[in-house]
Write an enzyme that holds these catalytic residues in place. Structure first.
Site, PDB file in Angstrom:
ATOM      1  N   GLU A   1       0.827  -1.217   0.000  1.00  0.00           N
ATOM      2  CA  GLU A   1       0.000   0.000   0.000  1.00  0.00           C
ATOM      3  C   GLU A   1       0.857   1.262   0.000  1.00  0.00           C
ATOM      4  O   GLU A   1       0.515   2.254  -0.644  1.00  0.00           O
ATOM      5  CB  GLU A   1      -0.936  -0.012   1.212  1.00  0.00           C
ATOM      6  CG  GLU A   1      -1.931  -1.167   1.237  1.00  0.00           C
ATOM      7  CD  GLU A   1      -2.793  -1.237  -0.011  1.00  0.00           C
ATOM      8  OE1 GLU A   1      -3.007  -0.192  -0.655  1.00  0.00           O
ATOM      9  OE2 GLU A   1      -3.245  -2.343  -0.355  1.00  0.00           O
TER      10      GLU A   1
ATOM     11  N   HIS B   1       1.819   2.091  -3.452  1.00  0.00           N
ATOM     12  CA  HIS B   1       0.782   2.842  -4.171  1.00  0.00           C
ATOM     13  C   HIS B   1       0.916   4.335  -3.896  1.00  0.00           C
ATOM     14  O   HIS B   1       0.703   5.169  -4.784  1.00  0.00           O
ATOM     15  CB  HIS B   1      -0.604   2.367  -3.733  1.00  0.00           C
ATOM     16  CG  HIS B   1      -1.060   1.109  -4.401  1.00  0.00           C
ATOM     17  ND1 HIS B   1      -1.010   0.927  -5.762  1.00  0.00           N
ATOM     18  CD2 HIS B   1      -1.592  -0.040  -3.895  1.00  0.00           C
ATOM     19  CE1 HIS B   1      -1.489  -0.266  -6.074  1.00  0.00           C
ATOM     20  NE2 HIS B   1      -1.844  -0.873  -4.957  1.00  0.00           N
TER      21      HIS B   1
END
Length: 313
Positions: A152, A155
């Site tokens: 994450e 990202h």
């Protein structure tokens, strides 16, 4: 293919997909301009083309301002509670990965859902949030949690959170323009064609009808293809951050084993999640068409690539 080659390939493919969105918007506008010209209306500039591109840009700008907050509210996410031991471990892991990546520490949120899942949202490293479900905290050990957080945070570091917000906005703009175009043809297209009586007008009407029928499907395919490419890139970048691709592979295996849907996460933000919130890993059993309309690549393929990065079969 090593980690850095995969990153370069996915970045190149994503640029190609984004260019496809712009071309779609331009084609829809050009079709409308051609129809106006065939009907004897010539404003001197491609007003419909500029309007379509402007609408796409405005939608993207609007989504980037406050879109992350709307996403978190839609999942009923709550701020991290440091008094909870598992949430305190999560806080430590996020801080470690932020330091490793040279990034500001994002805001951490907990989604009250028993299914393991996670997502990142925001506009980039300076304004980002990471949300994990309660089920993820219960299912994973520390190394696996680190792998998910690395994914994450990738990202965020790669500006995927901004990119996917823009992609969703452009897809929405295309769907809206296609709907307006269909309504315009219904109410005025036929009368204009009868008045013109020319073959050129009929040709533009036919081409425009084809474009407004196909554009929404193409927009969906392109947006989902971008999402799949960014998942591969985040897997590779996350492995780079943690130096432990097998931890993320193990986490994905546990996430895939939980076949129940993540009910707190709506399908509209599925592209932000580490795995499709519908549950059941539909792309594992589906064929070409199922995978084409999926927001995530087959999880078995992601696990295989991660194991390759660790030099395992």
């Amino acid at each position: 293919m090593n980690l850095y080659d995969q990153q370069k390939r996915n970045l190149a493919n994503t640029r190609l997909f984004i260019a496809g969105f712009v071309v779609l918007l331009a084609l829809m506008g050009l079709g409308a301009d051609g129809l106006l010209y065939a009907g004897g209306i010539s404003p001197g500039i491609p007003i419909a083309t500029l309007g379509a591109l402007g609408m796409g840009g405005l939608s993207a700008w609007w989504s980037l301002h406050g879109g992350d907050r709307a996403v978190l509210e839609s999942t009923h996410a709550v701020p991290l509670d440091p008094s909870d031991p598992k949430q305190r471990v999560l806080d430590n892991v996020v801080e470690e990965i932020a330091i490793a990546g040279g990034l500001p520490k994002p805001t951490i949120w907990i989604v009250p859902d028993p299914d393991p899942n996670a997502f990142a949202t925001g506009t980039g490293p300076q304004k980002s949030s990471i949300a994990v479900t309660r089920g993820l905290l219960d299912a994973l050990d520390r190394d696996e949690l680190q792998g998910v957080v690395g994914h994450e945070m990738s990202h965020v570091r790669n500006y995927d959170v901004r990119l996917m917000t823009v992609v969703a906005a452009l897809a929405g703009a295309i769907l809206l323009l296609a709907d307006w175009s269909r309504r315009g043809l219904w109410w005025g297209g036929g009368r204009r064609r009868d008045r013109d009586g020319g073959g050129l007008g009929v040709l533009f009407v036919a081409l425009w009808i084809v474009s407004i029928i196909l554009a929404p499907f193409i927009a969906q395919i392109v947006s989902m293809a971008v999402s799949r490419q960014r998942e591969y890139l985040a897997d590779a970048s996350g492995a780079e951050l943690t130096r432990n691709p097998l931890a993320l592979a193990s986490a994905l295996e546990k996430i895939a084993a939980a076949v129940a849907p993540t009910t707190s996460i709506k399908q509209g933000i599925a592209h932000l999640c580490i795995e499709d919130p519908r549950g059941g890993s539909p792309t594992e059993q589906g064929g070409f068409w199922t995978n084409l309309f999926s927001t995530h690549p087959p999880i078995s393929k992601r696990i295989a690539l991660l194991k390759e990065m660790a030099y395992q079969r």
